[in-house]
Design an enzyme around this catalytic site. Structure first.
Site, PDB file in Angstrom:
ATOM      1  N   GLU A  14       5.364  -0.827  49.775  1.00  0.00           N
ATOM      2  CA  GLU A  14       5.494   0.429  49.043  1.00  0.00           C
ATOM      3  C   GLU A  14       5.528   0.192  47.537  1.00  0.00           C
ATOM      4  O   GLU A  14       4.971   0.975  46.756  1.00  0.00           O
ATOM      5  CB  GLU A  14       6.753   1.155  49.517  1.00  0.00           C
ATOM      6  CG  GLU A  14       6.662   1.618  50.965  1.00  0.00           C
ATOM      7  CD  GLU A  14       8.001   2.024  51.551  1.00  0.00           C
ATOM      8  OE1 GLU A  14       9.010   1.980  50.802  1.00  0.00           O
ATOM      9  OE2 GLU A  14       8.047   2.378  52.735  1.00  0.00           O
TER      10      GLU A  14
ATOM     11  N   THR B 106     -10.329   2.317  64.475  1.00  0.00           N
ATOM     12  CA  THR B 106     -11.160   3.060  63.535  1.00  0.00           C
ATOM     13  C   THR B 106     -10.755   4.521  63.650  1.00  0.00           C
ATOM     14  O   THR B 106     -10.501   5.011  64.764  1.00  0.00           O
ATOM     15  CB  THR B 106     -12.656   2.899  63.853  1.00  0.00           C
ATOM     16  OG1 THR B 106     -12.907   3.321  65.193  1.00  0.00           O
ATOM     17  CG2 THR B 106     -13.088   1.438  63.697  1.00  0.00           C
ATOM     18  N   HIS B 107     -10.679   5.226  62.532  1.00  0.00           N
ATOM     19  CA  HIS B 107     -10.166   6.608  62.504  1.00  0.00           C
ATOM     20  C   HIS B 107      -8.720   6.665  62.996  1.00  0.00           C
ATOM     21  O   HIS B 107      -8.271   7.705  63.499  1.00  0.00           O
ATOM     22  CB  HIS B 107     -11.024   7.549  63.362  1.00  0.00           C
ATOM     23  CG  HIS B 107     -12.455   7.586  62.983  1.00  0.00           C
ATOM     24  ND1 HIS B 107     -12.984   8.491  62.084  1.00  0.00           N
ATOM     25  CD2 HIS B 107     -13.506   6.800  63.369  1.00  0.00           C
ATOM     26  CE1 HIS B 107     -14.281   8.284  61.942  1.00  0.00           C
ATOM     27  NE2 HIS B 107     -14.622   7.256  62.711  1.00  0.00           N
TER      28      HIS B 107
ATOM     29  N   ASP C  72      -4.270  -9.410   0.321  1.00  0.00           N
ATOM     30  CA  ASP C  72      -5.232 -10.283  -0.343  1.00  0.00           C
ATOM     31  C   ASP C  72      -5.496 -11.572   0.425  1.00  0.00           C
ATOM     32  O   ASP C  72      -6.611 -12.110   0.371  1.00  0.00           O
ATOM     33  CB  ASP C  72      -4.743 -10.634  -1.751  1.00  0.00           C
ATOM     34  CG  ASP C  72      -4.688  -9.417  -2.669  1.00  0.00           C
ATOM     35  OD1 ASP C  72      -5.410  -8.441  -2.383  1.00  0.00           O
ATOM     36  OD2 ASP C  72      -3.921  -9.447  -3.643  1.00  0.00           O
TER      37      ASP C  72
ATOM     38  N   LYS D 182      18.166   0.358  59.833  1.00  0.00           N
ATOM     39  CA  LYS D 182      16.770   0.642  59.512  1.00  0.00           C
ATOM     40  C   LYS D 182      16.300  -0.265  58.383  1.00  0.00           C
ATOM     41  O   LYS D 182      16.981  -0.443  57.380  1.00  0.00           O
ATOM     42  CB  LYS D 182      16.616   2.107  59.098  1.00  0.00           C
ATOM     43  CG  LYS D 182      15.167   2.590  59.001  1.00  0.00           C
ATOM     44  CD  LYS D 182      15.138   4.098  58.778  1.00  0.00           C
ATOM     45  CE  LYS D 182      13.720   4.642  58.873  1.00  0.00           C
ATOM     46  NZ  LYS D 182      12.898   4.210  57.739  1.00  0.00           N
TER      47      LYS D 182
ATOM     48  N   SER E  39      17.950   2.496  54.718  1.00  0.00           N
ATOM     49  CA  SER E  39      18.371   3.887  54.772  1.00  0.00           C
ATOM     50  C   SER E  39      19.831   4.013  54.396  1.00  0.00           C
ATOM     51  O   SER E  39      20.648   3.147  54.723  1.00  0.00           O
ATOM     52  CB  SER E  39      18.151   4.457  56.178  1.00  0.00           C
ATOM     53  OG  SER E  39      18.677   5.768  56.275  1.00  0.00           O
TER      54      SER E  39
ATOM     55  N   THR F 206      -3.660   0.761  12.180  1.00  0.00           N
ATOM     56  CA  THR F 206      -3.438   0.262  10.819  1.00  0.00           C
ATOM     57  C   THR F 206      -1.986  -0.133  10.590  1.00  0.00           C
ATOM     58  O   THR F 206      -1.690  -1.166   9.970  1.00  0.00           O
ATOM     59  CB  THR F 206      -3.855   1.325   9.780  1.00  0.00           C
ATOM     60  OG1 THR F 206      -5.241   1.611   9.940  1.00  0.00           O
ATOM     61  CG2 THR F 206      -3.591   0.849   8.370  1.00  0.00           C
TER      62      THR F 206
END
Length: 474
Positions: free
Chosen positions: A340, A196-197, A141, A333, A327, A108
């Site tokens: 990410e 896989t795995h 109004d 690095k 880093s 409101t």
């Protein structure tokens, strides 16, 4: 000029900043809710302006604004009202919406904020003083004619969410899909080992892997379209509790038609205004699709992060662009920062979905949901995060990443899963024994097969052809 002016509402006098376009009710809300310092998202403010415009058009065309009586407006005043709505929708008055997200649960305060800004701006456009006490274009109004916060605020949320998905999120996903599809085509002949795995599996082509990612994004685009579909029904026309008190029977339909014309989205009046006023299930469903998109983006970004791991002690099958030093202690690095970033975006959106679910389930009692401001703001935050995260991921990662064909192909010959293609020739048990022996001896499957003359040379060459393993064969 004084710093403040005195405005009056049904509760009495209020001191309002002299130059503000808003009035007493907005100022009361600013003072009542010093919670987060976060106002409503601009997209929702713009949608409120657009909804007020559509309501004004409907009331004009129905003769409600210009009818004989106390509240009658001239054609010039109606035009000023509509022009002021347009300006709010265009973002000209975003700084005049200072009320915190965490306010009255129906919205409101923000609905009256919009009414007051539009009223005062319309008076100004007519050449009057927006600080005057008598309102030639009145916030209740005229600007709020035929409306209640209970139907117009959720309508604005639906409009804002649908427009942001259509105009921002869908194009961002389309760009990611296009970029991944291009990479899939470019890398279609690069053979690599499957996993896989997280363990070595049979070979596939790098282009096939990227094509899988592209399909995930294509499906996400379909989910975004379904998210829009979930909020196409608009509550406007139900007014306070769904009965439509104080509005014209055609009002809701006309407003939906006007909003559809303005946005290109096929908005419609709600099939049942009691449901539409009371529940926000459509918004919960909409955000559920956004959550699914977030899950996909997290998965794609994380897979690309793994493919780029290394450069010497990881997979390094894809070379990710260097964006910044990775880093503060390890020189040279470089980290997969764009992956990410997108993963964090996705995590936030998945968390936001819980806010929508709780608000939808616990916030709706009888004829009103009282969690609407946080639901609207949270949904729009999710869309904004997904859009920005996806665009940055395309611009600064996917478009610039390169295949490392040497690393891909070097791992194929070493894989023990190469033995899988021998199953049709020598059977599963003998193939398993070969794999175990290869692992113990450090030899490749091909070397052992040649030493043991498992198959004739030409047949062995055909069976251990990596490219032939990447698609079905008779």
């Amino acid at each position: 000029m004084p710093d403040f002016r005195i405005e009056h509402d049904s509760m009495g006098d209020v001191r309002v900043p002299a130059q503000a376009y808003y009035g007493a009710q907005t100022q009361r809300a600013v003072e009542n809710f010093p919670i987060s310092g976060q106002p409503l998202p601009p997209a929702l403010i713009h949608a409120m302006g657009l909804v007020k415009y559509a309501c004004g058009v409907a009331n004009r065309d129905l003769g409600k604004l210009t009818k004989t009586g106390k509240n009658r407006l001239s054609d010039q005043q109606v035009k000023a009202l509509l022009d002021a709505c347009r300006e709010v929708a265009a973002g000209r008055f975003d700084d005049q919406f200072p009320i915190d997200i965490y306010q009255t649960g129906s919205g409101t305060s923000s609905n009256m904020n919009a009414n007051e800004v539009i009223s005062n701006r319309a008076i100004e456009l007519l050449g009057g003083d927006r600080m005057q006490a008598a309102k030639a274009v009145h916030p209740n109004d005229h600007v709020n004619m035929g409306q209640s916060t209970n139907d117009t605020f959720p309508t604005a949320i639906h409009v804002a969410v649908a427009v942001e998905i259509q105009d921002r999120l869908l194009p961002a996903l389309a760009r990611l899909h296009e970029s991944l599809t291009k990479k899939a085509a470019q890398w279609d002949r690069i053979i690599k080992i499957g996993r896989t795995h997280l363990a070595d599996a049979t070979p596939l082509r790098l282009g096939q892997e990227l094509g899988g990612f592209a399909r995930q994004i294509e499906l996400s685009m379909e989910r975004a379209k379904r998210a829009i579909e979930a909020v196409r029904e608009l509550p406007v026309g139900g007014t306070a509790v769904g009965t439509g008190i104080n509005t014209h029977p055609e009002f809701g339909h006309r407003v939906a038609v006007a909003l559809a014309a303005e946005t290109g989205i096929a908005f419609v009046e709600a099939a049942n205004h009691f449901e539409a006023n009371a529940q926000r299930d459509g918004l919960v469903e909409c955000h559920g699709q956004l959550r699914a998109i977030a899950v996909t983006l997290f998965n794609v970004a994380n897979n690309i992060r793994w493919l780029g791991s290394g450069p010497r002690c990881g997979f390094y099958e894809v070379k990710l662009p260097d964006r910044q030093p990775g880093s503060s202690i390890m020189p040279g690095k470089v980290n997969p920062v764009m992956c990410e970033s997108l993963m964090q975006v996705a995590a936030r959106v998945m968390g936001n979905d819980q806010t929508l679910a709780i608000s939808g389930a616990a916030g709706g009692q009888f004829q009103l949901n009282i969690m609407m401001p946080v639901m609207g703001a949270t949904a729009l935050e999710s869309i904004s995060l997904l859009t920005g995260g996806t665009q940055a991921f395309v611009d600064f990662c996917v478009d610039e990443m390169e295949a490392n064909a040497e690393a891909c192909e070097a791992s194929v010959e070493k894989s023990l899963s190469m033995v899988t293609s021998l199953n049709p020739y020598i059977g599963y048990e003998k193939a398993a024994a070969l794999a175990k022996e290869a692992f113990k001896s450090g030899k490749t499957i091909r070397q052992l097969c040649e030493e043991q003359r498992v198959l004739p040379a030409d047949q062995l060459q055909q069976a251990l052809d990596p490219l032939s393993m990447t698609e079905p064969r008779e």
